[in-house]
Motif scaffolding. Structure first.
Motif, short mmCIF file in Angstrom:
data_model
loop_
_atom_site.label_atom_id
_atom_site.label_comp_id
_atom_site.label_asym_id
_atom_site.label_seq_id
_atom_site.Cartn_x
_atom_site.Cartn_y
_atom_site.Cartn_z
N ALA A 111 -9.22 -11.57 2.01
CA ALA A 111 -9.04 -13.03 2.11
C ALA A 111 -7.59 -13.39 2.39
CB ALA A 111 -9.53 -13.70 0.83
N ALA A 112 -6.67 -12.60 1.85
CA ALA A 112 -5.25 -12.89 2.02
C ALA A 112 -4.68 -12.27 3.30
CB ALA A 112 -4.48 -12.36 0.81
N GLY A 113 -5.50 -11.53 4.02
CA GLY A 113 -5.03 -10.92 5.27
C GLY A 113 -4.05 -9.79 5.03
N VAL A 114 -4.18 -9.10 3.89
CA VAL A 114 -3.26 -8.01 3.57
C VAL A 114 -3.45 -6.86 4.57
CG1 VAL A 114 -2.74 -6.22 1.84
CG2 VAL A 114 -3.08 -8.61 1.13
N THR A 115 -2.36 -6.45 5.19
CA THR A 115 -2.43 -5.33 6.15
C THR A 115 -1.94 -4.04 5.52
OG1 THR A 115 -0.17 -5.73 6.93
CG2 THR A 115 -1.96 -6.85 8.12
N ASP A 116 -1.08 -4.15 4.48
CA ASP A 116 -0.45 -2.96 3.91
C ASP A 116 -0.50 -2.97 2.39
OD1 ASP A 116 1.04 -1.26 6.13
OD2 ASP A 116 1.02 -3.38 6.71
N VAL A 117 -1.30 -2.06 1.86
CA VAL A 117 -1.36 -1.89 0.41
C VAL A 117 -0.39 -0.77 0.05
CG1 VAL A 117 -2.83 -1.12 -1.50
CG2 VAL A 117 -3.74 -2.71 0.22
N VAL A 118 0.62 -1.14 -0.73
CA VAL A 118 1.60 -0.15 -1.22
C VAL A 118 1.53 -0.24 -2.74
CG1 VAL A 118 4.04 0.50 -1.28
CG2 VAL A 118 3.06 -0.47 0.82
N ARG A 119 1.15 0.85 -3.38
CA ARG A 119 0.92 0.79 -4.83
C ARG A 119 1.10 2.17 -5.43
NH1 ARG A 119 -5.63 -0.34 -4.33
NH2 ARG A 119 -6.15 1.62 -3.29
N GLY A 120 0.98 2.27 -6.75
CA GLY A 120 1.20 3.53 -7.44
C GLY A 120 0.11 4.54 -7.13
N ILE A 121 0.50 5.80 -7.19
CA ILE A 121 -0.43 6.87 -6.85
C ILE A 121 -1.58 6.97 -7.86
CG2 ILE A 121 0.73 8.75 -8.07
CD1 ILE A 121 0.19 10.45 -5.51
N ASP A 122 -1.41 6.36 -9.02
CA ASP A 122 -2.51 6.36 -9.99
C ASP A 122 -3.73 5.62 -9.44
OD1 ASP A 122 -0.68 4.17 -10.18
OD2 ASP A 122 -1.63 3.51 -12.03
N LEU A 123 -3.53 4.81 -8.41
CA LEU A 123 -4.66 4.08 -7.82
C LEU A 123 -5.27 4.81 -6.62
CD1 LEU A 123 -3.06 0.66 -8.40
CD2 LEU A 123 -5.31 1.30 -9.24
N MET A 124 -4.69 5.94 -6.26
CA MET A 124 -5.22 6.71 -5.12
C MET A 124 -6.72 7.00 -5.25
SD MET A 124 -4.15 8.49 -2.30
CE MET A 124 -2.81 9.67 -2.20
N PRO A 125 -7.23 7.36 -6.46
CA PRO A 125 -8.66 7.66 -6.57
C PRO A 125 -9.56 6.47 -6.24
CG PRO A 125 -7.47 8.47 -8.50
CD PRO A 125 -6.51 7.61 -7.72
N SER A 126 -9.01 5.26 -6.23
CA SER A 126 -9.83 4.08 -5.91
C SER A 126 -9.90 3.82 -4.41
CB SER A 126 -9.22 2.84 -6.56
OG SER A 126 -9.37 2.88 -7.95
N THR A 127 -9.00 4.41 -3.65
CA THR A 127 -8.82 3.97 -2.26
C THR A 127 -10.05 4.22 -1.40
OG1 THR A 127 -6.45 4.29 -2.51
CG2 THR A 127 -7.29 4.15 -0.26
N ALA A 128 -10.61 5.42 -1.46
CA ALA A 128 -11.79 5.70 -0.62
C ALA A 128 -12.94 4.78 -1.00
CB ALA A 128 -12.19 7.16 -0.75
N ARG A 129 -13.09 4.50 -2.29
CA ARG A 129 -14.13 3.57 -2.74
C ARG A 129 -13.91 2.19 -2.12
NH1 ARG A 129 -14.04 5.06 -9.11
NH2 ARG A 129 -12.97 6.92 -8.40
N GLN A 130 -12.66 1.75 -2.13
CA GLN A 130 -12.36 0.42 -1.60
C GLN A 130 -12.58 0.36 -0.09
OE1 GLN A 130 -8.48 -0.48 -3.30
NE2 GLN A 130 -9.33 -0.46 -5.37
N ILE A 131 -12.28 1.47 0.58
CA ILE A 131 -12.53 1.52 2.03
C ILE A 131 -14.04 1.42 2.31
CG2 ILE A 131 -12.42 3.05 4.06
CD1 ILE A 131 -9.70 4.06 2.95
#
Ligand code: GLU
Length: 305
Positions: A190-210
């Motif tokens: 909704a916010a048009g975010v193109t670049d998510v930059v965040r801590g590596i602790d959130l890496m396990p969520s990324t494929a799920r979010q994709i």
């Protein structure tokens, strides 16, 4: 004609306590990444999980960010005000067959296998319908079979089989709350975010979010996962580890130390410079390529408990 997209980044803290140095590092990385490229930067307070949110913590985090010299380009979004958007997204996913109702209780899943992160790997009991006599309590995402891949800007190609790593995960919980995974995807889109930059602790969520983003038909952002900060004992700095609230420290020193953690190699004399000078240097010299690939960086002792 090539139309260059203006990057949009964001910092999305969970207000479960005051801002600590580990979060400052993630915020600095996200901020410099889009600002150095002339982009927009947003702040979102991730209080979708109401019981985890601490009263006043969201406001305190915003005040700390302002004191550190961060400037955001739109009023902060609070997830507790976004239920209508999450309902709409869930309905769309339901209509397209991406979610199913689940009647399983915690007790019924006690013997289910565990995913790598310790969460229950859903055995698929309700995937083809809720057993007779039971009613749906939660809504699960029907994870597609196969691999999900993305190119992390720090770590390179990451490939995950979400059906093995997480299984069909919950989007709408039995307690009526929406899951973090759904809220983040809906809000970033909704916010048009193109670049998510965040801590590596959130890496396990990324494929799920994709997977969720693809199912919703929204754009998948680029991702960069930066190191998390650990204390002298190797413990992640977090609200749980009682990392010190950062308001006790001079802003310029905090930004300087964050730059060190992010591998930017600021010159020693910058450590005594005023805040605007530290930001000027950081913007002029920002390089994602210098961000350490290791998962953890050690902070200076002063930010420990
Ligand atoms: N709210 C999440 C957290 O603080 C971060 C969300 C995100 O950056 O995607 O752990």
């Amino acid at each position: 004609m090539t139309v260059l997209e203006t990057p949009v980044g964001r910092f999305a803290p969970t207000p479960s306590g005051p801002l600590h140095f580990g979060s400052v590092v993630a915020a600095v990385a996200s901020y410099l990444d889009v600002r150095a490229a002339g982009g927009r930067w947003l702040v979102r307070i991730d209080d979708v999980d109401r019981p985890r949110a601490q009263a006043g913590a969201g406001e305190a985090i915003l005040a700390s960010l302002a004191r550190l010299g961060f400037e955001w380009d739109a009023p902060p979004v609070w997830q507790h005000q976004r239920d209508a958007a999450y309902v709409a997204a869930l309905k769309r996913l339901m209509a397209d067959g991406w979610v199913y109702g689940c009647a399983c209780t915690r007790k019924m899943l006690a013997d289910a296998p565990r995913a790598a992160d310790g969460a229950t790997l859903y055995p698929g009991t309700c995937r083809n319908g809720v057993p007779a006599g039971l009613a749906a309590r939660a809504w699960r995402f029907r994870v597609p079979a196969g691999l999900t891949a993305f190119d992390d800007r720090v770590h390179g190609r990451i490939v995950e089989d979400v059906s093995q790593a997480a299984g069909d995960f919950v989007l709408h919980r039995a307690d009526g709350l929406f899951a973090y995974q759904l809220a983040v995807v809906v809000d970033d889109a909704a916010a048009g975010v193109t670049d998510v930059v965040r801590g590596i602790d959130l890496m396990p969520s990324t494929a799920r979010q994709i997977c969720i983003a693809r199912a919703l038909g929204v754009a998948v952002p680029r991702y960069a996962h930066v190191p998390v900060v650990v204390d002298a004992g190797g413990q992640k700095l977090s609200k749980q580890s009682l990392a010190r609230a950062i308001d006790a420290f001079p802003p310029a020193l905090l930004i300087y130390d964050a730059l060190v953690c992010l591998g930017q190699q600021p010159p020693a004399e910058l450590a005594d410079a005023p805040l605007p000078a530290v930001w000027d240097w950081a913007l002029a010299h920002w390089s994602m390529a210098r961000v350490p690939r290791q998962g953890e960086v050690r902070s200076r002792r002063i930010y420990d408990r």
